[in-house]
Design a protein around this motif. Structure first.
Motif, PDB file in Angstrom:
ATOM      1  N   GLN A   1      -0.998   8.412  -4.957  1.00 18.72           N
ATOM      2  CA  GLN A   1      -0.476   7.429  -5.892  1.00 18.72           C
ATOM      3  C   GLN A   1      -0.537   7.978  -7.314  1.00 18.72           C
ATOM      4  O   GLN A   1      -1.571   8.483  -7.747  1.00 18.72           O
TER       5      GLN A   1
ATOM      6  N   SER B   1       0.029   2.969 -11.367  1.00 19.34           N
ATOM      7  CA  SER B   1      -0.634   1.735 -10.961  1.00 19.34           C
ATOM      8  C   SER B   1       0.386   0.749 -10.395  1.00 19.34           C
ATOM      9  O   SER B   1       1.474   0.578 -10.950  1.00 19.34           O
ATOM     10  N   GLN B   2       0.028   0.115  -9.284  1.00 19.42           N
ATOM     11  CA  GLN B   2       0.971  -0.786  -8.625  1.00 19.42           C
ATOM     12  C   GLN B   2       0.214  -1.692  -7.645  1.00 19.42           C
ATOM     13  O   GLN B   2      -0.635  -1.221  -6.886  1.00 19.42           O
ATOM     14  N   SER B   3       0.543  -2.966  -7.650  1.00 14.62           N
ATOM     15  CA  SER B   3      -0.019  -3.886  -6.657  1.00 14.62           C
ATOM     16  C   SER B   3       0.777  -3.767  -5.363  1.00 14.62           C
ATOM     17  O   SER B   3       1.996  -3.652  -5.375  1.00 14.62           O
ATOM     18  N   PHE B   4       0.057  -3.787  -4.243  1.00 20.67           N
ATOM     19  CA  PHE B   4       0.714  -3.706  -2.938  1.00 20.67           C
ATOM     20  C   PHE B   4       0.511  -4.979  -2.127  1.00 20.67           C
ATOM     21  O   PHE B   4       0.544  -4.950  -0.902  1.00 20.67           O
ATOM     22  N   THR B   5       0.283  -6.076  -2.800  1.00 21.60           N
ATOM     23  CA  THR B   5       0.196  -7.379  -2.150  1.00 21.60           C
ATOM     24  C   THR B   5       1.526  -8.105  -2.368  1.00 21.60           C
ATOM     25  O   THR B   5       1.930  -8.336  -3.524  1.00 21.60           O
TER      26      THR B   5
ATOM     27  N   ALA C   1       5.098   3.774  -7.340  1.00 22.75           N
ATOM     28  CA  ALA C   1       3.684   4.114  -7.193  1.00 22.75           C
ATOM     29  C   ALA C   1       3.470   5.565  -6.813  1.00 22.75           C
ATOM     30  O   ALA C   1       2.504   6.198  -7.258  1.00 22.75           O
TER      31      ALA C   1
ATOM     32  N   ASN D   1      -0.097  -7.078   2.816  1.00 26.20           N
ATOM     33  CA  ASN D   1      -1.127  -6.564   1.919  1.00 26.20           C
ATOM     34  C   ASN D   1      -1.351  -5.103   2.304  1.00 26.20           C
ATOM     35  O   ASN D   1      -1.975  -4.807   3.320  1.00 26.20           O
TER      36      ASN D   1
ATOM     37  N   ARG E   1      -2.773  -2.610   0.343  1.00 23.18           N
ATOM     38  CA  ARG E   1      -3.618  -1.962  -0.660  1.00 23.18           C
ATOM     39  C   ARG E   1      -4.338  -0.723  -0.164  1.00 23.18           C
ATOM     40  O   ARG E   1      -4.467   0.251  -0.882  1.00 23.18           O
TER      41      ARG E   1
END
Length: 341
Positions: free
Chosen positions: A260, A263-267, A283, A303, A305
């Protein structure tokens, strides 16, 4: 050869702008010393001026490196750069046939070779653990066991250059005005500010440059033994350049396990699949080829993450009944859509 031609060559030496091919020619002159060759067409005055000019630039540089170099019998592959300049003087003095060499040089577009850095240092990692070397510009080099790094106490005015044998991970301090170059026996890697791994085995195994962040240009070094030199490649995050000395081939590939880089949310809670794929691209800095029109109306709740890129794609594909395929430079994501669901 005219006096103007000699002046032009010497000025390139003094400015550190000689190409690897020019350096190789000088090395060829050195190897020719003592052998009978057609005389160089120089007047006595031209030979004296060439000799004087060469020695002027040699005296300004040789003391910076010779006292740091081991004896010739034990000298590493990169320690011969100061010999080349002296060889040129001897070649001119001996009247060796160099005019054909110089005519050939003008048509070869290759990377420049540095000659203006000072106070060369040599680090060899003889331990069983990686060791970090911090350079004067803030760049850090994590040298793997068995690796060797040659670097200056002060970089040249126009570039930052180091020499590597073995493996090392570089985190280069950004400086757009001063490109950073890593020379190995077979390739040159040029960057502005990035992090990347160089694997340069001492044998004929492939040389690998893996980019984590930023971008680099990888270019094979020219050699008299090769009919042609492969064109340079620009390598992006989570890509690698692989140079095969045996095949004289340079290729770009995805790394085995992309990391990665942003920064990135994976939800994702009932989010469009196109949004999920775009988030993965951002990402990991890897291009994912997909048909947005086919995926219209496809949403997922996931989800992801704790998963790697490919594990994330596996979960997404299982959810959608889709598939993906890795290519040399990107990922092909294929789905029949969600109309029937």
């Amino acid at each position: 050869m005219s006096q103007t031609d000699i002046h032009a060559l010497l000025q390139r030496y003094q400015r550190g702008e000689c190409t690897p091919e020019e350096i190789h020619v000088v090395d060829q002159w050195y190897e020719l010393l003592g052998q009978e060759r057609a005389p160089l067409q120089l007047t006595t005055a031209e030979q004296e001026e060439a000799r004087a000019s060469m020695w002027q630039q040699i005296s300004a540089r040789t003391h910076q490196a010779e006292d740091l170099s081991p004896p010739a019998a034990h000298r590493p592959w990169y320690a011969g750069s100061w010999r080349w300049a002296a060889a040129a003087v001897l070649a001119i003095s001996a009247g060796l046939g160099a005019q054909n060499y110089l005519t050939r040089l003008a048509t070869v577009p290759v990377a420049t070779v540095p000659l203006e850095a000072s106070g060369w240092q040599h680090y060899a990692n003889t331990t069983a653990q990686p060791h970090t070397v911090r350079l004067i510009d803030g760049t850090t080099v994590r040298v793997s066991p068995g690796g060797q790094l040659k670097y200056p106490s002060h970089f040249a005015a126009q570039h930052r250059t180091v020499y590597l044998k073995g493996e090392a991970f570089f985190e280069v301090a950004h400086d757009k005005a001063h490109p950073f170059r890593v020379y190995t026996r077979q390739i040159v890697t040029t960057v502005l500010g990035t992090s990347f791994l160089v694997q340069a085995p001492q044998n004929e195994a492939p040389v690998v440059v893996k980019v984590r962040t930023g971008r680099v240009r990888v270019q094979p070094r020219p050699s008299a033994e090769l009919a042609a030199t492969p064109a340079p490649l620009v390598v992006l995050p989570n890509q690698q350049a692989v140079y095969s000395p045996q095949r004289n081939a340079l290729a770009r590939q995805l790394v085995a396990e992309p990391v990665q880089v942003a920064s990135q949310s994976f939800t994702f809670d009932d989010r469009p699949v196109v949004e999920v794929l775009t988030a993965l691209e951002k990402a990991y800095g890897v291009d994912i080829d997909f048909d947005a029109q086919v995926l219209t109306g496809c949403s997922v709740t996931l989800n992801l993450r704790e998963e790697s890129l490919y594990a994330k794609l596996d979960v997404l594909c299982k959810t959608l009944g889709a598939s993906y395929q890795k290519t040399d430079t990107n990922i092909l994501f294929r789905s029949s859509g969600c109309a029937a669901r």
